[in-house]
Design a protein around this motif. Structure first.
Motif, short mmCIF file in Angstrom:
data_model
loop_
_atom_site.label_atom_id
_atom_site.label_comp_id
_atom_site.label_asym_id
_atom_site.label_seq_id
_atom_site.Cartn_x
_atom_site.Cartn_y
_atom_site.Cartn_z
N PHE A 1 -15.07 26.34 30.04
CA PHE A 1 -15.48 25.50 28.66
C PHE A 1 -15.66 24.55 28.74
O PHE A 1 -14.66 24.32 27.89
CB PHE A 1 -15.53 26.92 27.30
N GLU A 2 -16.98 23.70 28.46
CA GLU A 2 -16.50 21.96 28.53
C GLU A 2 -17.13 22.68 26.74
O GLU A 2 -17.54 22.96 25.86
CB GLU A 2 -17.54 21.22 29.28
N THR A 3 -15.75 21.79 26.05
CA THR A 3 -15.64 21.93 24.30
C THR A 3 -16.04 21.12 23.90
O THR A 3 -15.19 20.25 24.23
CB THR A 3 -14.62 22.43 24.49
N ARG A 4 -16.08 20.79 22.54
CA ARG A 4 -15.83 19.45 21.67
C ARG A 4 -16.21 19.80 20.42
O ARG A 4 -17.29 20.17 19.89
CB ARG A 4 -17.46 18.13 22.42
N VAL A 5 -14.80 19.18 19.50
CA VAL A 5 -15.01 19.78 18.24
C VAL A 5 -14.51 18.86 17.51
O VAL A 5 -13.79 17.65 17.28
CB VAL A 5 -14.11 20.89 17.82
N ILE B 1 -19.19 21.78 16.43
CA ILE B 1 -19.42 22.51 17.75
C ILE B 1 -19.83 22.24 18.88
O ILE B 1 -21.06 22.84 18.38
CB ILE B 1 -18.67 23.19 16.83
N TYR C 1 -20.69 25.57 29.69
CA TYR C 1 -20.33 26.04 30.67
C TYR C 1 -21.23 26.55 31.46
O TYR C 1 -22.84 26.31 31.29
CB TYR C 1 -20.43 27.85 30.90
N ALA D 1 -11.86 23.92 27.74
CA ALA D 1 -10.75 25.13 27.81
C ALA D 1 -10.79 25.70 29.08
O ALA D 1 -11.63 25.76 29.86
CB ALA D 1 -11.82 25.69 26.50
N LEU E 1 -19.85 23.40 22.59
CA LEU E 1 -19.54 24.39 23.92
C LEU E 1 -20.66 25.09 24.65
O LEU E 1 -21.35 24.50 24.83
CB LEU E 1 -19.78 26.03 23.02
N SER F 1 -11.44 16.60 22.47
CA SER F 1 -13.01 17.13 23.56
C SER F 1 -11.95 17.42 24.85
O SER F 1 -10.74 16.73 25.04
CB SER F 1 -13.49 16.18 23.87
N TRP G 1 -7.38 18.28 27.37
CA TRP G 1 -7.56 17.42 25.93
C TRP G 1 -7.13 15.96 26.14
O TRP G 1 -6.15 15.68 26.11
CB TRP G 1 -6.60 17.99 25.45
N THR H 1 -24.47 25.18 20.45
CA THR H 1 -23.70 24.21 18.49
C THR H 1 -23.83 25.21 18.22
O THR H 1 -24.96 25.61 17.26
CB THR H 1 -25.00 22.94 18.84
#
Ligand SMILES: [Cu+2]
Lengths: 566, 227
Positions: free
Chosen positions: B122-126, B140, B144, B118, B142, B115, B91, B159
């Motif tokens: 899961f490529e994640t960005r909040v 948000i 995959y 997860a 997300l 960013s 992260w 998103t």
């Protein structure tokens, strides 16, 4: 899988017919054409490191090579001689040569920034030292990524007293990996996307066939841990046959290295893994190999069908080929993305059949150091191996700084000694595969000094970010390790990553604990298997500053320590 | 944009050259166009979703740009310039500014984002955005990656955007403003270059829906590339 091997083959075929003129030959100095690898012997040697035009893949490219040879000249020394080596750097960047596995004064070790400043462009550095050992060794550049582009070669040292085994002929077999890509580009790609070169990743299809076989719940459970850890069980090699052409003594699989013998001869093969990043599994289908030495040191002979050779290790084997037959010397990359190939025959026109690559295997929980139930696997060996992990008398442990941090994604929860484990891809393949548990030194180690203290080194990394370290601390943030002259040290590796790391300690011998206290085997490079634990002892008998590192080229910059002996 | 690309490329070559004498933590620069596509919706949209960075293992400067241009109108976009620092193995925490453009209007936010990757890949960005008048935004992303083969890759994407206050000029409304589900199927000719096709469904909610009604599914096609 077959695609890649075919591609490698085709690349080689084109190589023969391609004109070299398409390379731009203008501009700067010191460029020579590739020479055939030769053997040099005596006590005074002149070596030069040059930019050299080669054609390995069908496309001309520039290598850095010693005396224009890719692989460099084989140096033949005699135990007891004092050798002098004048090494001239004709590159436009600093260079160096390190004598791998050779016991010598640290100023002669050839590691820039540790034992000397390196060899500046246009300069000549003279190495001189007395040769105190015999066997099969090698040399390579320790500057930047020059080893990847060709600065390496074999060293053969004749013993003072005859070796305790008979043979009629010998061949030096050097394994390596060559790429037309610039090493700095390979490294950058790994930093941007660590699985860039891995074309053997899990697919949806794999999952569905698992679901079909075991039902959704069990298939999901099986993937659960890997998914939660964000790790791939298909992560065997960082750099693969996608960019590498695997070489045997400088020849690609199409041009095939030729090892000739005459009828009835016993042949000694001195096998050296001089690759930058590739572990090889070597066999000669149809022949038993008698392993007689490793890392230059004679061992009690073991007959095997196959062995894994880590980067920087050497093995000497004796084979007795039958008359007028051709055998393939077949060294497949650990991830099965290609192979190096040689032809062992009485006539170079008789070509051996090329074996098929083995099926690719995946890492298991055991390789993550997660298996709580080792005994179910190898009940028999356990009792024998168990006592190895506990010393006869306890010794003090020197605690070293440790950092579990952003640079470490994994921690082996239950690392085990796995000396009798041939490793992923070689388990239960129906062949007798050498393991470290088979290695017993010829000399007795019964009276060797009992260790004074122990240190534990965790081999650590973050594959997602392509960061490597020891104890979670990369080289540039680490203090040197302090060893005391005269002490005997026990070092234990715990490998908290999913990769094999070939760990190399310069200047001092590593006596590997293989289970037989009376015959610890002497090595310069020790493979630490993923998720495992392994111990060895070192008599600290050489003062100075030494390098200590993982020998995978793209791990080396960070999984590295300076050792100070005072 | 063109200048930026040239700069990033230059920095990349400097980075590789400087390595020979250095350590393993090399300076690198990279640019990724995750999506550059035509969306066959009512408005015939050109859409892009890109980012670039320059930096080291743990510290980087990121630029994100996402936006769309419909026929005969000027482009709308959300652009961020952030300092990114690794805080955990998978992260990064990011902080900086966001500059949104909608037609002839624009708006600046302060941004804090998390960013990374997860569990379950899961490529994640909040991202949390802080605007004037105490307006807070949430974006948000997300994504995959499912491999069908080693080169044929299906990427489902989700998103969600939400805001605490109405900003009619920018066509945001309070509450959840937009949800988009999509899936793109790409073929990696090289790792760095992949054409793709996809489908997407996008809907505006709440006050956003009033300012700018949207509820449609459409087909997309484009290329993904990076260097
Ligand atoms: Cu390593």
């Amino acid at each position: 899988m077959q695609n890649i091997s075919r591609r490698t083959f085709v690349k080689g075929v084109i190589a023969a017919g391609m004109a070299l003129s398409s390379v731009n030959l203008n501009a700067d100095t010191h460029r020579i054409k590739r020479q055939k690898t030769e053997e040099l012997s005596g006590t005074v040697f002149h070596l030069s490191i040059d930019k050299t035009l080669v054609n390995i893949t069908g496309k001309p490219s520039y290598a850095t090579a010693v005396n224009g040879m890719l692989q460099g000249p084989t140096l033949r020394w005699r135990e007891g001689d004092t050798v002098t080596l004048h090494v001239t750097n004709n590159l436009d960047e600093s260079s160096s040569i390190h004598w791998h596995g050779i016991i010598l004064p640290y100023q002669m070790d050839g590691v820039p920034g540790i034992s000397y400043n390196g060899i500046a462009p246009g300069e000549t550095f003279t190495y001189t030292f007395r040769v105190q050992q015999s066997g099969t060794y090698w040399y390579h550049s320790h500057s930047g990524f020059q080893e990847q582009t060709g600065v390496y070669g074999a060293i053969v040292i004749e013993p003072k007293e005859k070796d305790p085994f008979a043979y009629d002929r010998e061949h030096v077999v050097v394994l390596s990996d060559y790429s037309d890509e610039k090493p700095a580009n390979i490294y950058r790609k790994l930093k941007l996307s660590a699985d860039y070169y891995n074309f053997n990743q899990r697919t949806l299809g794999d999952f569905f066939s698992q679901v079909k076989e075991k039902g959704f719940l069990e298939a999901f459970q099986e993937r659960k841990m890997w998914n939660e850890m964000r790790m791939s069980d298909r992560d065997l090699s960082d750099v693969t046959g996608y960019t590498y052409t695997f070489l045997m003594s400088g020849q690609n699989p199409a041009t095939r290295f030729q090892a000739l013998f005459q009828n009835g001869e016993k042949v000694r093969l001195r096998i050296i893994n001089a690759a930058a990043m590739t572990f090889f599994d070597l066999r000669i289908p149809g022949l038993k190999m008698k392993v007689v030495a490793t890392d230059g040191n004679n061992i009690q002979p073991v007959d095997v069908d196959e062995f894994r050779i880590g980067v920087a290790e050497t093995y000497d084997v004796i084979v007795e080929p039958e008359d007028d037959k051709a055998y393939a010397i077949f060294a497949q990359a650990i991830d099965r993305s290609g192979y190096a190939l040689g032809n062992l025959s009485t006539d170079e026109n008789i070509l051996a059949d090329v074996p098929k690559l083995d099926k690719r295997q995946t890492l298991t929980l055991k390789d993550m150091g997660m298996n709580k139930n080792m005994s179910s696997m190898k009940k028999m060996d356990m009792s024998q191996k168990e006592n190895m992990s506990s010393l006869k008398k306890p010794i003090p442990l020197t605690k070293l700084p440790m950092k579990w941090d952003v640079g470490t994604t994994m921690r082996a929860m239950n690392p085990q000694y796995r000396l009798n484990d041939p490793g992923v891809g070689l388990r239960n393949n129906g062949r007798k595969v050498l393991t470290y548990a088979d290695l017993r030194s010829l000399r007795s180690t019964k009276d060797d000094k009992y260790p004074d203290r122990e240190i534990i080194l965790h081999l650590t990394g973050n594959m997602e970010r392509y960061m490597w370290s020891i104890n979670g601390i990369p080289y540039h943030e680490a203090d040197p390790l302090e060893f005391h002259y005269g002490e005997r040290l026990r070092i234990t590796y715990i490998n908290d990553t999913m990769m094999n790391h070939p760990m190399h300690l310069h200047g001092l011998w590593s006596d590997l604990e293989t289970g037989d206290e009376n015959h610890l085997v002497r090595k310069h490079t020790i493979i630490s298997q993923p998720g495992s634990k392994i111990s060895f002892r070192v008599t600290i008998d050489a003062k100075g500053a030494w390098a200590y590192h993982c020998h995978l080229l793209y791990h080396m910059t960070d999984m590295f320590r300076k050792v100070v002996v005072s | 944009m063109k200048n930026l690309l040239i700069k990033l490329t230059l920095l990349a070559s400097v980075a590789t050259a400087s390595f020979a004498g250095g350590g393993g933590d090399i300076l690198r620069a990279s640019f990724t166009a995750d999506s550059l596509e035509y969306q066959a919706n009512d408005e015939k949209t050109i859409y892009w979703d890109t980012y670039g960075y320059i930096g080291y293992d743990l510290n980087k400067i990121y630029i994100y740009s996402e936006g769309e241009k419909v026929d005969n109108a000027s482009a709308d976009s959300e652009n961020q310039l952030l300092y990114s620092r690794a805080i955990a193995p998978f992260w990064d925490i990011q902080a900086g500014v966001d500059y949104d453009i909608a037609g002839s209007e624009h708006k600046t936010w302060a941004v804090v984002a998390l960013s990374g990757l997860a569990p379950y890949f899961f490529e994640t960005r909040v991202a949390l955005l802080f605007g004037d008048n105490g307006n807070v935004g949430l974006r948000i992303d997300l994504e995959y990656e499912a491999l069908i083969t080693q080169k044929l890759i299906l990427t489902p994407k989700f998103t969600l955007d939400a805001y605490s206050k109405d900003v009619p000029t920018m066509e945001y409304g309070s509450g959840v403003s937009n949800i988009t589900f999509g899936a793109r199927l790409r073929y990696e000719i090289k790792r760095e270059f992949a054409p793709y096709i996809g489908v997407e469904w996008s809907k505006n909610y709440g006050n956003t829906g009033k300012f700018s009604p949207l509820d449609e599914a459409y087909v997309t096609g484009g290329i993904r590339f990076w260097f």
